[in-house]
Design an enzyme around this catalytic site. Structure first.
Site, PDB file in Angstrom:
ATOM      1  N   TYR A  22       0.640 -50.951  71.910  1.00 41.99           N
ATOM      2  CA  TYR A  22       0.583 -51.603  70.608  1.00 41.99           C
ATOM      3  C   TYR A  22      -0.190 -52.902  70.811  1.00 41.99           C
ATOM      4  O   TYR A  22      -0.252 -53.424  71.925  1.00 41.99           O
ATOM      5  CB  TYR A  22       1.988 -51.932  70.098  1.00 41.99           C
ATOM      6  CG  TYR A  22       2.880 -50.733  69.891  1.00 41.99           C
ATOM      7  CD1 TYR A  22       2.908 -50.064  68.669  1.00 41.99           C
ATOM      8  CD2 TYR A  22       3.711 -50.262  70.913  1.00 41.99           C
ATOM      9  CE1 TYR A  22       3.732 -48.953  68.479  1.00 41.99           C
ATOM     10  CE2 TYR A  22       4.532 -49.158  70.732  1.00 41.99           C
ATOM     11  CZ  TYR A  22       4.532 -48.516  69.508  1.00 41.99           C
ATOM     12  OH  TYR A  22       5.341 -47.433  69.327  1.00 41.99           O
ATOM     13  N   ASP A  50       0.041 -47.002  63.689  1.00 47.58           N
ATOM     14  CA  ASP A  50       0.871 -46.796  62.499  1.00 47.58           C
ATOM     15  C   ASP A  50       2.129 -47.667  62.495  1.00 47.58           C
ATOM     16  O   ASP A  50       3.100 -47.360  61.812  1.00 47.58           O
ATOM     17  CB  ASP A  50       1.247 -45.319  62.346  1.00 47.58           C
ATOM     18  CG  ASP A  50       1.955 -44.743  63.571  1.00 47.58           C
ATOM     19  OD1 ASP A  50       2.178 -45.513  64.526  1.00 47.58           O
ATOM     20  OD2 ASP A  50       2.270 -43.537  63.570  1.00 47.58           O
ATOM     21  N   HIS A 144       4.502 -40.520  63.831  1.00 47.16           N
ATOM     22  CA  HIS A 144       5.445 -41.329  64.615  1.00 47.16           C
ATOM     23  C   HIS A 144       6.838 -40.703  64.623  1.00 47.16           C
ATOM     24  O   HIS A 144       7.865 -41.377  64.503  1.00 47.16           O
ATOM     25  CB  HIS A 144       5.505 -42.757  64.081  1.00 47.16           C
ATOM     26  CG  HIS A 144       5.734 -43.791  65.153  1.00 47.16           C
ATOM     27  ND1 HIS A 144       4.707 -44.499  65.733  1.00 47.16           N
ATOM     28  CD2 HIS A 144       6.853 -44.217  65.765  1.00 47.16           C
ATOM     29  CE1 HIS A 144       5.204 -45.322  66.651  1.00 47.16           C
ATOM     30  NE2 HIS A 144       6.508 -45.158  66.685  1.00 47.16           N
TER      31      HIS A 144
END
Length: 255
Positions: A22, A50, A144
């Site tokens: 991330y 996302d 996800h």
């Protein structure tokens, strides 16, 4: 976000390894992690896009989930987050992840590593085209695990439109919902180059540790090979679009 360091994972096996990241508000932390992955022999960076904010995970809120000790960040910053609203994991994500993440950040990421960059979390034709234009080396279709946005489409349901959008310029992988070898077969028939598996690995690990994970992968492989044999496909290349019928096609044929 692992409980094992980049280096520990690298030393545990000689498999091909991708490093999933991330982007943090502190870009120096993201840069350090990417550099560590590169030094440890990882073959690609998988950027998850996302999670500008963590989805509303009501089970986590109800259970007052505590973020695990994330060993990759030891010495960089504290991963201990406290929240009076329930989920400490959500509090951690809000305080560390960069909610302003956008397409320009792929260019920044490409500038700090020689590794190919895959983008994970694409669910639309439009985003697939933008991802290719931004210079990604591959696309991972994913919702996800269904934990970010309620009513987001299943990954398999948008696979074909993403494959058509990229026109073979980059490989397309699909993540989520793979429970059987038949699921792998369907994904390959719809144009995926490979599938990613998550929960089945955790289930196998919980039941029998390393042996459980091995058994899960063996089951998927055996089921895929059986499906191929019963569908007249001696090799992966023999799996074609004609081997599957989608719900949309079935509805159209019934009209």
């Amino acid at each position: 976000m692992s409980m094992c360091t980049v280096e520990e994972v690298a030393s545990s096996c000689d498999a091909i390894r991708f490093f999933q990241i991330y982007v943090h508000k502190r870009r120096d932390i993201t840069a350090q992690l990417v550099q560590r992955a590169e030094r440890s022999g990882y073959k690609a960076i998988v950027l998850t896009v996302d999670v500008p904010k963590l989805g509303r995970r009501e089970a986590d809120i109800k259970n007052k989930m505590v973020a695990p000790q994330l060993k990759n960040f030891e010495g960089l910053f504290s991963t201990q987050a406290v929240s009076d609203k329930g989920s400490c994991l959500e509090a951690y994500a809000d305080s560390t992840l960069d909610a302003s993440l956008n397409w320009k950040d792929i260019g920044w990421l490409r500038s700090i590593t020689k590794l190919p960059i895959l983008i994970k979390g694409v669910l639309t034709h439009e985003d697939a085209i933008k991802a290719v234009e931004a210079g990604v080396a591959g696309i991972v279709i994913s919702n996800h695990g269904g934990r970010q946005l309620d009513y987001a489409p299943a990954a398999i349901s948008v696979l074909e439109e993403v494959v058509h959008a990229v026109k073979g310029k980059v490989p397309v992988f699909v993540d989520g919902g793979v429970r059987r070898g038949t699921d792998v077969f369907k994904a390959l028939a719809l144009g995926a180059q490979a599938v990613l598996i998550g929960r089945p690995v955790l289930y196998g690990l919980a039941v029998k540790g390393e042996a459980g994970v091995r058994r899960v992968t063996e089951m998927l492989k055996d089921e895929l090979e059986l499906t191929m044999a019963l569908s007249g496909c001696p090799t992966i290349k023999d799996i074609t679009r004609g081997h599957v019928i989608t719900d949309r096609e079935r509805l159209h044929s019934s009209l």
